[in-house]
Design a protein around this motif. Structure first.
Motif, PDB file in Angstrom:
ATOM      1  N   TRP A 323       0.795  -1.183   0.106  1.00  0.00           N
ATOM      2  CA  TRP A 323       0.017  -0.024   0.165  1.00  0.00           C
ATOM      3  C   TRP A 323       0.930   1.274  -0.030  1.00  0.00           C
ATOM      4  N   LEU A 324       1.630   1.220   0.743  1.00  0.00           N
ATOM      5  CA  LEU A 324       2.851   2.498   0.778  1.00  0.00           C
ATOM      6  C   LEU A 324       3.427   2.750  -0.415  1.00  0.00           C
ATOM      7  N   LEU A 325       3.933   1.586  -1.070  1.00  0.00           N
ATOM      8  CA  LEU A 325       4.642   1.893  -2.125  1.00  0.00           C
ATOM      9  C   LEU A 325       3.627   2.158  -3.452  1.00  0.00           C
ATOM     10  N   ALA A 326       2.466   1.827  -3.530  1.00  0.00           N
ATOM     11  CA  ALA A 326       1.735   2.315  -4.477  1.00  0.00           C
ATOM     12  C   ALA A 326       0.812   3.526  -4.137  1.00  0.00           C
ATOM     13  N   ARG A 327       0.823   4.066  -2.733  1.00  0.00           N
ATOM     14  CA  ARG A 327       0.118   5.160  -2.693  1.00  0.00           C
ATOM     15  C   ARG A 327       0.771   6.258  -3.550  1.00  0.00           C
ATOM     16  N   PRO A 328      -0.185   7.170  -4.140  1.00  0.00           N
ATOM     17  CA  PRO A 328       0.269   8.431  -4.756  1.00  0.00           C
ATOM     18  C   PRO A 328       1.069   9.509  -3.685  1.00  0.00           C
ATOM     19  N   VAL A 329       2.233  10.105  -4.452  1.00  0.00           N
ATOM     20  CA  VAL A 329       2.834  11.100  -3.614  1.00  0.00           C
ATOM     21  C   VAL A 329       2.003  12.255  -2.862  1.00  0.00           C
ATOM     22  N   SER A 330       1.036  12.877  -3.797  1.00  0.00           N
ATOM     23  CA  SER A 330       0.221  13.977  -3.379  1.00  0.00           C
ATOM     24  C   SER A 330      -1.179  13.588  -3.257  1.00  0.00           C
ATOM     25  N   THR A 331      -1.869  13.569  -2.171  1.00  0.00           N
ATOM     26  CA  THR A 331      -3.505  13.309  -2.286  1.00  0.00           C
ATOM     27  C   THR A 331      -4.337  14.752  -2.122  1.00  0.00           C
ATOM     28  N   SER A 332      -5.247  14.424  -2.831  1.00  0.00           N
ATOM     29  CA  SER A 332      -6.225  15.807  -2.651  1.00  0.00           C
ATOM     30  C   SER A 332      -6.548  16.184  -1.392  1.00  0.00           C
ATOM     31  N   PRO A 333      -6.944  17.346  -0.923  1.00  0.00           N
ATOM     32  CA  PRO A 333      -7.321  17.944   0.498  1.00  0.00           C
ATOM     33  C   PRO A 333      -8.649  17.357   0.624  1.00  0.00           C
ATOM     34  N   PRO A 379       1.621   3.877 -12.720  1.00  0.00           N
ATOM     35  CA  PRO A 379       3.210   3.556 -12.632  1.00  0.00           C
ATOM     36  C   PRO A 379       3.233   2.021 -13.183  1.00  0.00           C
ATOM     37  N   HIS A 380       4.490   1.760 -13.433  1.00  0.00           N
ATOM     38  CA  HIS A 380       4.821   0.493 -13.966  1.00  0.00           C
ATOM     39  C   HIS A 380       5.255  -0.644 -12.925  1.00  0.00           C
ATOM     40  N   SER A 381       5.508  -0.031 -11.605  1.00  0.00           N
ATOM     41  CA  SER A 381       5.760  -0.814 -10.879  1.00  0.00           C
ATOM     42  C   SER A 381       5.192  -0.531  -9.419  1.00  0.00           C
ATOM     43  N   PHE A 382       5.470  -1.058  -8.230  1.00  0.00           N
ATOM     44  CA  PHE A 382       4.928  -0.674  -7.049  1.00  0.00           C
ATOM     45  C   PHE A 382       5.771   0.314  -6.396  1.00  0.00           C
ATOM     46  N   ALA A 383       6.822   0.767  -7.148  1.00  0.00           N
ATOM     47  CA  ALA A 383       7.488   1.987  -6.558  1.00  0.00           C
ATOM     48  C   ALA A 383       6.715   3.084  -6.571  1.00  0.00           C
ATOM     49  N   ARG A 384       7.049   4.140  -5.553  1.00  0.00           N
ATOM     50  CA  ARG A 384       6.321   5.317  -5.599  1.00  0.00           C
ATOM     51  C   ARG A 384       6.588   6.132  -6.902  1.00  0.00           C
ATOM     52  N   PRO A 385       5.469   6.661  -7.491  1.00  0.00           N
ATOM     53  CA  PRO A 385       5.764   7.209  -8.840  1.00  0.00           C
ATOM     54  C   PRO A 385       6.261   8.578  -8.572  1.00  0.00           C
ATOM     55  N   SER A 386       7.116   9.136  -9.386  1.00  0.00           N
ATOM     56  CA  SER A 386       7.876  10.267  -9.282  1.00  0.00           C
ATOM     57  C   SER A 386       6.961  11.504  -9.671  1.00  0.00           C
ATOM     58  N   ALA A 387       7.273  12.492  -9.105  1.00  0.00           N
ATOM     59  CA  ALA A 387       6.595  13.798  -9.713  1.00  0.00           C
ATOM     60  C   ALA A 387       6.936  14.082 -11.264  1.00  0.00           C
ATOM     61  N   PRO A 388       5.896  14.565 -11.806  1.00  0.00           N
ATOM     62  CA  PRO A 388       6.221  14.777 -13.235  1.00  0.00           C
ATOM     63  C   PRO A 388       7.151  15.917 -13.534  1.00  0.00           C
ATOM     64  N   HIS A 389       8.156  15.891 -14.218  1.00  0.00           N
ATOM     65  CA  HIS A 389       9.238  16.801 -14.504  1.00  0.00           C
ATOM     66  C   HIS A 389       8.369  18.026 -15.380  1.00  0.00           C
ATOM     67  N   PRO A 390       8.968  19.377 -15.017  1.00  0.00           N
ATOM     68  CA  PRO A 390       8.187  20.477 -15.830  1.00  0.00           C
ATOM     69  C   PRO A 390       9.034  20.496 -17.107  1.00  0.00           C
ATOM     70  N   PRO A 391       8.018  20.915 -18.278  1.00  0.00           N
ATOM     71  CA  PRO A 391       8.537  20.929 -19.536  1.00  0.00           C
ATOM     72  C   PRO A 391       9.712  21.887 -19.823  1.00  0.00           C
ATOM     73  N   GLU A 392      10.618  21.303 -20.608  1.00  0.00           N
ATOM     74  CA  GLU A 392      11.685  22.183 -20.936  1.00  0.00           C
ATOM     75  C   GLU A 392      11.463  23.385 -21.990  1.00  0.00           C
ATOM     76  N   THR A 393      12.111  24.552 -21.622  1.00  0.00           N
ATOM     77  CA  THR A 393      11.551  25.700 -22.429  1.00  0.00           C
ATOM     78  C   THR A 393      13.011  25.896 -23.315  1.00  0.00           C
ATOM     79  N   SER A 394      12.594  26.384 -24.617  1.00  0.00           N
ATOM     80  CA  SER A 394      13.686  26.596 -25.428  1.00  0.00           C
ATOM     81  C   SER A 394      14.201  27.911 -25.074  1.00  0.00           C
ATOM     82  N   ARG A 395      15.497  28.058 -25.245  1.00  0.00           N
ATOM     83  CA  ARG A 395      16.152  29.378 -25.007  1.00  0.00           C
ATOM     84  C   ARG A 395      16.005  30.234 -26.138  1.00  0.00           C
TER      85      ARG A 395
END
Length: 395
Positions: A323-333, A379-395
């Motif tokens: 349960w702890l490995l599959a639980r999302p990182v952030s939950t709705s209030p 997620p592809h496993s029971f590991a805690r999913p990581s937060a999505p990375h912000p999109p890269e902006t072109s300089r």
């Protein structure tokens, strides 16, 4: 030509054989108990019962009987007639006793100590009732002669023995099976336990609104309670009580609000995972509120030092890890005025995907199996999913 029907018949035959094997073993066990018990106990029990009848008649009048011959009762009538009453195997209670022992070993062995207690009480009842039958037969012979003794033994005694055996069986079942309060069913078979609707699973039962009854305030006196209070040592009584409490499921927990359920889960876990293991496993199995499940998982994870004392504790450890490995990182209030009655909120547990074979060169993936895109919520496993990375902006 296809072989599917033959394969189906073969599988059905294997399943039938697996089901028949325990039945045949139970029948063989009952047969061994009856044959071995009759060979061993028939003679000694006949001698004991004849001696008991002669002893009771001697208490009434020393001139009425004599038990000098093993297995015989000599009856002395007033007119000088001597009746030799022989306690045969059909007169003895050995057949009824062995039948009750076989039924206990085959049908009621799952109750263990309760079944043993019921068997002891039933055997005592059958032996006492059979002793009364032999005593009345001897008194009939003393009063009216040998013909009355045979008549009473063949007719009244046969019905008496049947009723005594049936009564002993009913007494054994009454002592062995749990009381109505523990069975949590009324006479009509309806469940009367106060269980929440979210835990209304087959075999568990729950109390409906119309079936609710006011709780009984009177304390019922039982043999078990008397033994625990006056006979058993305190250490043994405490150990038995702890063992019984660990296997008991407290279904009243599900009627509390979500916040109170969280507090109650922490209180139960603070006593030790093995102290209320059945209730904690029931919470992990039938609870649908994510806050309560998070509280249970955190409480189990906080007691990693506690040794694994049973299969339920091991199941709790494995469940909490998943349960702890599959639980999302952030939950709705969650709103503060939440009462916990909305059982519709369910947390989706991540599934482990089945690895597929790598496609060969020159082939395209199947359209009905789309690949997970980047940032997919699953997620592809029971590991805690990581937060999505912000999109890269072109300089």
């Amino acid at each position: 030509m296809t072989t599917a029907p033959a394969i189906g018949r073969r599988r059905l035959s294997r399943g039938t054989t697996r089901r028949l094997l325990p039945v045949l073993l139970d029948l063989a066990l009952a047969g061994v108990i009856c044959v071995a018990g009759f060979t061993t106990l028939s003679g000694p029990l006949q001698v004991l019962e004849a001696r008991a009848v002669a002893l009771v008649l001697g208490w009434l009048d020393p001139t009425w009987s004599s038990g000098v011959l093993p297995g015989h009762v000599l009856l002395f009538r007033g007119d000088g007639e001597i009746i030799d009453a022989v306690v045969t195997a059909s007169c003895s209670s050995v057949l009824s006793v062995l039948g009750l022992v076989a039924l206990t070993a085959v049908v009621l062995r799952g109750r263990r100590l309760h079944a043993l207690g019921g068997l002891v009480v039933a055997v005592l009842a059958v032996v006492v009732l059979n002793h009364g039958r032999l005593l009345l037969s001897a008194l009939a012979g003393l009063q009216w002669g040998e013909g009355a003794l045979v008549l009473f033994h063949d007719w009244v005694g046969t019905v008496w023995n049947l009723v005594a055996t049936l009564g002993g069986f009913l007494v054994m079942v009454w002592v062995t099976l749990p009381a109505a309060e523990r069975a949590e069913q009324d006479v009509g078979g309806r469940h009367t336990a106060r269980r929440p609707d979210s835990w209304a699973r087959p075999g568990l039962g729950y109390r409906t609104v119309e079936a609710e009854q006011p709780p009984a305030h009177s304390r019922r006196t039982t043999v078990t309670g008397l033994l625990h209070r006056h006979v058993l040592p305190r250490r043994l009584s405490a150990w038995l009580a702890a063992r019984r409490e660990a296997a008991r499921v407290d279904y009243r927990l599900g009627h509390l609000p979500a916040s109170r359920r969280v507090e109650r889960v922490h209180e139960l876990a603070a006593d030790g995972l093995g102290a209320h293991s059945a209730t904690l496993v029931a919470v992990a199995t039938y609870e649908v509120d994510p806050l309560v499940l998070d509280a249970l998982a955190d409480a189990v994870a906080a007691r990693q030092w506690e040794p694994v004392t049973g299969h339920r504790v091991a199941a709790l450890r494995l469940w909490a890890r998943g349960w702890l490995l599959a639980r999302p990182v952030s939950t709705s209030p969650v709103p503060e005025d939440r009462t916990g009655d909305d059982d519709a909120a369910v947390v989706a547990v991540a599934r482990i995907p089945v690895p597929q074979a790598a496609p060969s060169r020159g082939t395209t993936p199947s359209p009905d199996r789309p690949s997970h895109a980047a940032g997919s919520p699953t997620p592809h496993s029971f590991a805690r999913p990581s937060a999505p990375h912000p999109p890269e902006t072109s300089r």
